[in-house]
Scaffold this active site. Structure first.
Site, PDB file in Angstrom:
ATOM      1  N   HIS A 121      25.798 -14.370 -13.499  1.00 10.47           N
ATOM      2  CA  HIS A 121      24.365 -14.204 -13.727  1.00 10.47           C
ATOM      3  C   HIS A 121      23.590 -15.085 -12.772  1.00 10.47           C
ATOM      4  O   HIS A 121      24.102 -16.064 -12.227  1.00 10.47           O
ATOM      5  CB  HIS A 121      23.999 -14.548 -15.176  1.00 10.47           C
ATOM      6  N   CYS A 122      22.321 -14.728 -12.551  1.00  7.95           N
ATOM      7  CA  CYS A 122      21.420 -15.566 -11.773  1.00  7.95           C
ATOM      8  C   CYS A 122      20.343 -16.089 -12.717  1.00  7.95           C
ATOM      9  O   CYS A 122      20.574 -16.199 -13.914  1.00  7.95           O
ATOM     10  CB  CYS A 122      20.820 -14.801 -10.597  1.00  7.95           C
ATOM     11  N   ALA A 123      19.181 -16.409 -12.194  1.00  9.27           N
ATOM     12  CA  ALA A 123      18.146 -17.017 -13.036  1.00  9.27           C
ATOM     13  C   ALA A 123      17.614 -16.047 -14.077  1.00  9.27           C
ATOM     14  O   ALA A 123      17.134 -16.478 -15.128  1.00  9.27           O
ATOM     15  CB  ALA A 123      16.994 -17.517 -12.166  1.00  9.27           C
TER      16      ALA A 123
ATOM     17  N   ARG B 280      19.035 -12.351 -14.302  1.00 11.01           N
ATOM     18  CA  ARG B 280      19.742 -11.089 -14.419  1.00 11.01           C
ATOM     19  C   ARG B 280      21.255 -11.273 -14.527  1.00 11.01           C
ATOM     20  O   ARG B 280      21.827 -12.181 -13.946  1.00 11.01           O
ATOM     21  CB  ARG B 280      19.399 -10.164 -13.254  1.00 11.01           C
TER      22      ARG B 280
END
Length: 673
Positions: free
Chosen positions: A26-28, A30
């Site tokens: 995951h990113c910030a 999504r």
């Protein structure tokens, strides 16, 4: 059923289950999936899941699901689901093989472009927390300077300020090594080798080369001296690479080729020593003599081009940047500009001129969200009002645009043109004021543009006026012209008319959950015969830690066939084809998980005679599954069965009230509202 909401399980089901996942991160904002087959995912179904703001299919069986600020907790909840314990890792192929196959299938469908931006994203994404944390320290210092508490430009700084500067400078100076670590990890080579190569150019020994007699420097009109050092009779351009992110981004792909080539020719039993050894011998000189100078030239060239546009046509530049970002961010294509901002900060001027105009886009985005929030107060759309409230708070105080973007703006096609009006107004304002005053808006740190980071931009007044214009123009446009098209308004009205009819047509047997009052007690009975096992003694840390829910384990006592039943009336929410786990939403208000055995998902249904399916209504005592003890034990798996209350946070206390031997239907757990 890992939480009170079905979002984690619903997402897992929507992407084809754990067996369809080869990689999840995951990113910030999504979730990033790499799937074996992305064609099974229905975008419309995904976007209807509560908490999901949007879905972005990509080439190469990659898939992104937009969550927003809660992505970390949703990711954790997905990873805690029992099915994930043996999902992706049970594949016969290695992760590298699966990824290679995905890339091969995607060729000709922009896979290389996707891979490039994914490489940039994964190189920076894990660093966002430390970057933003360090930036807020710098913002605090800026606030103190604005109120005259400290002068950061004094010839002699107080010791406390010197020490405080180390708190943020540590992140920005050693940023190249951090980026190298992430980039190397992304390319599946030893990340510490990548970090060590860059760190060699940040050591005191490398820095001291500038003072040696073999080094010749000339003054530069753009800032830092231009120095050349004779090494082995060869000229090496000396530079300070602190904060330079183009160096690791270019170096690591070359290191990956060298590293993999070495692994092919060096015997496996000595690779641990000699692969890093030869990687250092090759890549540190290549980085110092070639890649480092080239990376500086590349960064300076791109920066000079944008700087030229900013100087020659500041108004055009100031409008162009905020109009560009709304189209880059949804596709994840904004990372190259972010890298350039970091390069500008690390450059001779130690100042970036891109983030100021970029901030007007962010505040135009937040202003559009405010406009939607105001309209929902009028039209009574409570769900959208909650989304807008959370997105506005995340934007104004965290500088995060994705909750607004995916949760609202991309859902309603009227909003984007209205928001772009705010972007243009804010960009025009910052451009005109900067042109008249002759002072462009600059910042010396990388930040998410929020209310809290306004003091790091100078001139602060110019920046504050510009983002205010962008914010209020965007909000005014949305309030004035609305966020729904004619078709969307008609569809919303139709849904409101259909809702009462659908409620009236609902099956009578789908009884609502009990409305419990404070202090009311609900008892969960045992779903099988056996011996009660304390939860902390269940031989699986996912269950014993209480991460999934509270309750107890039961060691089955039945002979050849173990019968597991529903402890009360309710609905089957989770019933995978493997038959090893059942999530039930009971009419008495409890949400429970019955997990038959430990790691039994790996049996893929062998030994499990499943009697129910997801969505079924069940009565107390109705058989869920009959388990063949011999099959489970011969496979080497333990049969201890966790019985857990997964919505335990809705209760003041969840207490195990049984011990020793227990029969089906006997009281096992008591929950107090």
């Amino acid at each position: 059923m890992a939480t009170t909401t079905s979002t984690p399980q619903a997402i897992l089901d929507a992407v084809g289950g754990a067996e369809n996942i080869t990689h999840l991160t995951h990113c910030a904002t999504r979730l990033r999936f790499e799937l074996k087959d992305a064609s099974v995912v229905d975008k419309a179904t995904v976007e209807k899941i509560p908490g999901v703001m949007g879905a972005v299919p990509q080439s190469g069986d990659r898939y992104q699901i937009i969550i927003g600020g809660a992505v970390q907790s949703v990711y954790n909840d997905i990873m805690k689901l029992p099915a994930m314990a043996g999902g992706a890792s049970s594949s016969a192929k290695s992760d590298a093989d699966i990824k290679a196959a995905a890339r091969a299938k995607a060729r000709g469908k922009n896979a290389y472009v996707d891979a490039f931006f994914e490489y940039l994203s994964d190189a920076f994404r894990p660093l966002l927390p430390v970057l933003l944390g360090a930036s807020l320290i710098l913002a605090l210092i800026a606030v103190l300077e604005a109120f005259g508490v400290v002068d950061t430009h004094a010839k002699v700084l107080p010791s406390w300020l010197v020490f405080t500067n180390t708190m943020w400078r540590s992140v920005f100076y050693f940023l190249p090594a951090m980026v190298a670590y992430n980039a190397a990890k992304k390319l599946d080579i030893d990340p510490w080798v990548g970090a060590a190569v860059v760190l060699a150019l940040l050591t005191p020994e490398y820095t001291s080369l500038k003072t040696l007699k073999e080094t010749h420097c000339i003054k530069s009109s753009v800032g830092s001296d231009l120095c050349t050092t004779d090494i082995f009779g060869l000229p090496m351009k000396w530079s300070d690479y602190g904060g330079q992110v183009f160096l690791p981004l270019i170096m690591v792909p070359i290191l990956a080729l060298v590293y993999r080539g070495l692994k092919k020719v060096i015997p496996a039993n000595v690779q641990m020593v000699f692969v890093p050894f030869f990687s250092f011998l090759v890549m540190i000189p290549v980085s110092a003599f070639l890649i480092g100078p080239f990376s500086l030239w590349l960064g300076n060239s791109i920066g000079s081009g944008l700087s030229w546009l900013n100087t020659t046509a500041p108004i055009v530049f100031a409008i162009f940047i905020p109009l560009l970002y709304p189209f880059l961010v949804p596709l994840g294509l904004h990372w190259p500009l972010n890298a350039l901002q970091l390069a500008n900060i690390a450059g001779p001027a130690h100042a970036d001129f891109i983030q100021g105009p970029m901030g007007t886009w962010n505040f135009a985005c937040f202003g559009a969200t405010l406009g939607v929030l105001i309209l929902t107060l009028r039209n009574g759309d409570k769900e959208l009002r909650q989304t807008a409230s959370g997105a506005l708070a995340a934007g104004l105080f965290g500088g995060i645009s994705e909750p607004s973007l995916y949760g609202i703006h991309l859902r309603f096609k009227r909003i984007y043109p209205l928001m772009l009006t705010g972007c243009a107004a804010g960009g025009l304002t910052i451009g005109v004021i900067s042109w008249i005053s002759g002072s462009p808006v600059l910042t010396g740190t990388f930040v998410f543009t929020s209310l809290l980071t306004i003091p790091v931009f100078h001139p602060t007044v110019t920046y504050a006026i510009s983002i205010a214009v962008a914010f209020f123009v965007s909000a005014f446009m949305v309030v004035t012209f609305g966020y729904q098209s004619k078709e969307e308004k008609e569809a919303a009205a139709a849904e409101q008319q259909e809702a009462p009819e659908a409620e009236a047509a609902a099956p009578a047997e789908a009884a609502p959950k009990a409305e419990l009052v404070a202090g009311q007690e609900v008892v969960l009975t045992a779903p099988l015969n056996g011996t009660v096992v304390a939860l902390e003694d269940v031989p699986d840390p996912v269950f014993s830690s209480g991460a999934v829910g509270k309750g107890a384990g039961i060691e089955p006592s039945d002979g050849a066939s173990i019968k597991v039943v529903a402890p009360a009336d309710g609905s089957v929410v989770v019933a995978p084809s493997s038959g090893h786990a059942y999530g039930l939403a009971l009419d008495n208000g409890l949400e429970i998980l019955i997990h038959v055995g430990i790691d039994t998902v790996n049996l893929a249904g062998q030994g499990f005679d499943v009697k129910v399916a997801k969505g079924d209504r069940v009565k107390a005592g109705q058989t869920l599954v009959v388990v063949d003890r011999a099959v489970i034990e011969e496979a080497g798996y333990k049969l201890v069965t966790p019985v857990l209350v997964t919505n335990y946070m809705n209760f003041a206390e969840v207490e195990v009230i049984a011990s020793g031997d227990i029969e089906t239907g006997a009281d096992l757990v008591k929950a107090t509202k």
